[in-house]
Design a protein around this motif. Structure first.
Motif, PDB file in Angstrom:
ATOM      1  N   TRP A   1       0.719  -1.150   0.035  1.00  0.00           N
ATOM      2  CA  TRP A   1       0.049  -0.153  -0.044  1.00  0.00           C
ATOM      3  C   TRP A   1       0.974   1.139   0.049  1.00  0.00           C
ATOM      4  N   THR A   2       0.351   2.237  -0.452  1.00  0.00           N
ATOM      5  CA  THR A   2       1.213   3.492  -0.539  1.00  0.00           C
ATOM      6  C   THR A   2       0.254   4.827  -0.016  1.00  0.00           C
ATOM      7  N   SER A   3       0.769   5.746   0.606  1.00  0.00           N
ATOM      8  CA  SER A   3       0.107   7.061   0.848  1.00  0.00           C
ATOM      9  C   SER A   3      -0.005   7.954  -0.298  1.00  0.00           C
ATOM     10  N   ARG A   4       0.673   7.630  -1.764  1.00  0.00           N
ATOM     11  CA  ARG A   4       0.459   8.415  -2.560  1.00  0.00           C
ATOM     12  C   ARG A   4      -0.177   7.788  -3.777  1.00  0.00           C
ATOM     13  N   ASP A   5      -0.807   8.610  -4.673  1.00  0.00           N
ATOM     14  CA  ASP A   5      -1.368   7.991  -5.831  1.00  0.00           C
ATOM     15  C   ASP A   5      -0.164   7.475  -6.764  1.00  0.00           C
ATOM     16  N   LEU A   6       0.178   6.421  -6.917  1.00  0.00           N
ATOM     17  CA  LEU A   6       1.469   6.057  -7.349  1.00  0.00           C
ATOM     18  C   LEU A   6       1.140   5.213  -8.681  1.00  0.00           C
ATOM     19  N   VAL A   7       1.836   5.171  -9.589  1.00  0.00           N
ATOM     20  CA  VAL A   7       1.753   4.378 -10.614  1.00  0.00           C
ATOM     21  C   VAL A   7       2.139   2.872 -10.254  1.00  0.00           C
ATOM     22  N   TRP A   8       1.542   1.942 -10.556  1.00  0.00           N
ATOM     23  CA  TRP A   8       1.874   0.380 -10.154  1.00  0.00           C
ATOM     24  C   TRP A   8       2.786   0.050 -11.338  1.00  0.00           C
ATOM     25  N   TYR A   9       3.967  -0.556 -11.067  1.00  0.00           N
ATOM     26  CA  TYR A   9       4.830  -0.602 -12.291  1.00  0.00           C
ATOM     27  C   TYR A   9       4.626  -2.199 -12.547  1.00  0.00           C
ATOM     28  N   SER A  10       4.772  -2.705 -13.805  1.00  0.00           N
ATOM     29  CA  SER A  10       5.043  -4.130 -14.063  1.00  0.00           C
ATOM     30  C   SER A  10       6.236  -4.683 -13.684  1.00  0.00           C
ATOM     31  N   GLU A  11       6.163  -5.922 -13.598  1.00  0.00           N
ATOM     32  CA  GLU A  11       7.360  -6.983 -12.983  1.00  0.00           C
ATOM     33  C   GLU A  11       8.300  -6.417 -13.917  1.00  0.00           C
ATOM     34  N   GLN A  12       8.457  -6.307 -15.116  1.00  0.00           N
ATOM     35  CA  GLN A  12       9.340  -6.213 -16.128  1.00  0.00           C
ATOM     36  C   GLN A  12      10.377  -5.007 -15.777  1.00  0.00           C
ATOM     37  N   GLN A  13       9.499  -3.803 -15.301  1.00  0.00           N
ATOM     38  CA  GLN A  13      10.064  -2.614 -14.904  1.00  0.00           C
ATOM     39  C   GLN A  13      10.927  -2.997 -13.656  1.00  0.00           C
TER      40      GLN A  13
ATOM     41  N   TYR B   1       7.699  -3.116   8.235  1.00  0.00           N
ATOM     42  CA  TYR B   1       8.415  -3.409   7.204  1.00  0.00           C
ATOM     43  C   TYR B   1       8.248  -2.856   5.990  1.00  0.00           C
ATOM     44  N   TYR B   2       9.234  -2.361   5.073  1.00  0.00           N
ATOM     45  CA  TYR B   2       8.990  -1.737   3.942  1.00  0.00           C
ATOM     46  C   TYR B   2       9.624  -2.432   2.999  1.00  0.00           C
ATOM     47  N   CYS B   3       9.045  -2.110   1.638  1.00  0.00           N
ATOM     48  CA  CYS B   3       9.537  -2.749   0.457  1.00  0.00           C
ATOM     49  C   CYS B   3      10.066  -1.698  -0.305  1.00  0.00           C
ATOM     50  N   GLN B   4      11.290  -1.603  -0.717  1.00  0.00           N
ATOM     51  CA  GLN B   4      11.816  -0.670  -1.829  1.00  0.00           C
ATOM     52  C   GLN B   4      11.996  -1.276  -3.154  1.00  0.00           C
ATOM     53  N   PHE B   5      11.364  -0.642  -4.039  1.00  0.00           N
ATOM     54  CA  PHE B   5      11.633  -1.021  -5.539  1.00  0.00           C
ATOM     55  C   PHE B   5      12.827  -0.285  -6.304  1.00  0.00           C
ATOM     56  N   LEU B   6      13.393  -0.803  -6.871  1.00  0.00           N
ATOM     57  CA  LEU B   6      14.430  -0.356  -7.955  1.00  0.00           C
ATOM     58  C   LEU B   6      13.488  -0.571  -9.305  1.00  0.00           C
ATOM     59  N   VAL B   7      13.431   0.526  -9.911  1.00  0.00           N
ATOM     60  CA  VAL B   7      12.324   0.697 -11.203  1.00  0.00           C
ATOM     61  C   VAL B   7      13.126   1.416 -12.240  1.00  0.00           C
ATOM     62  N   ASN B   8      13.009   0.734 -13.611  1.00  0.00           N
ATOM     63  CA  ASN B   8      13.682   1.259 -14.466  1.00  0.00           C
ATOM     64  C   ASN B   8      12.740   2.136 -15.234  1.00  0.00           C
ATOM     65  N   VAL B   9      12.720   3.557 -15.236  1.00  0.00           N
ATOM     66  CA  VAL B   9      11.921   4.208 -16.039  1.00  0.00           C
ATOM     67  C   VAL B   9      12.501   5.326 -16.448  1.00  0.00           C
ATOM     68  N   GLU B  10      11.802   6.193 -17.843  1.00  0.00           N
ATOM     69  CA  GLU B  10      12.678   7.126 -18.267  1.00  0.00           C
ATOM     70  C   GLU B  10      11.963   8.540 -17.520  1.00  0.00           C
ATOM     71  N   ARG B  11      12.975   9.347 -17.389  1.00  0.00           N
ATOM     72  CA  ARG B  11      12.421  10.642 -16.438  1.00  0.00           C
ATOM     73  C   ARG B  11      12.797  11.552 -17.389  1.00  0.00           C
TER      74      ARG B  11
END
Length: 140
Positions: free
Chosen positions: A23-35, A48-58
């Protein structure tokens, strides 16, 4: 492995933690498993917290307005800019040291040397102290 609705994550690579709800406190774009290239599970005082390393173009665009301001960071004042504005140092740590000192005394009083299972009040005091340290680390 993410669930199809991307609200849960399950670890299958030897990390026997089971299933976590996301869950998140922000409106976050949910990423796919490939990202998602890496997942890190972090335990803090409040859970406990999950931190995700995501490949995105910024892409960031900047429209230059023609105003240039120099900023001098210091110890007495938080910063002074070239227009003469001075922002005082908030000193979050100094302001919260009183509460931290009180909680550390409480933990010390509750601890019984040589006693293997410590009391419930000791564990409550320890958790309060850990949460205060966490609060200070995010504000400082």
């Amino acid at each position: 492995m993410l669930s199809p609705d991307r609200k849960k994550i399950e670890f299958k690579d030897g990390f026997k933690a089971g299933v976590f709800e996301l869950w998140t406190s922000r409106d976050l774009v949910w990423y796919s498993e490939q990202q998602i290239s890496r997942v890190r599970v972090v335990r803090r005082a409040d859970g406990y917290y999950c931190q995700f390393l995501v490949n995105v173009e910024r892409k960031e665009t900047h429209n230059f307005q023609g105003n240039v301001v120099g900023i001098d960071l210091g110890l007495n004042a938080f910063y002074t800019d070239s227009n003469g504005d001075v922002v005082e140092n908030p000193k979050y740590l100094r302001k919260s040291e009183k509460r931290l000192k009180k909680l550390q005394r409480r933990v010390s009083r509750r601890h019984e040397k040589g006693k293997k299972p410590q009391s419930n009040n000791y564990h409550k005091a320890r958790i309060q102290l850990a949460r205060q340290h966490l609060k200070i680390s995010f504000t400082a």
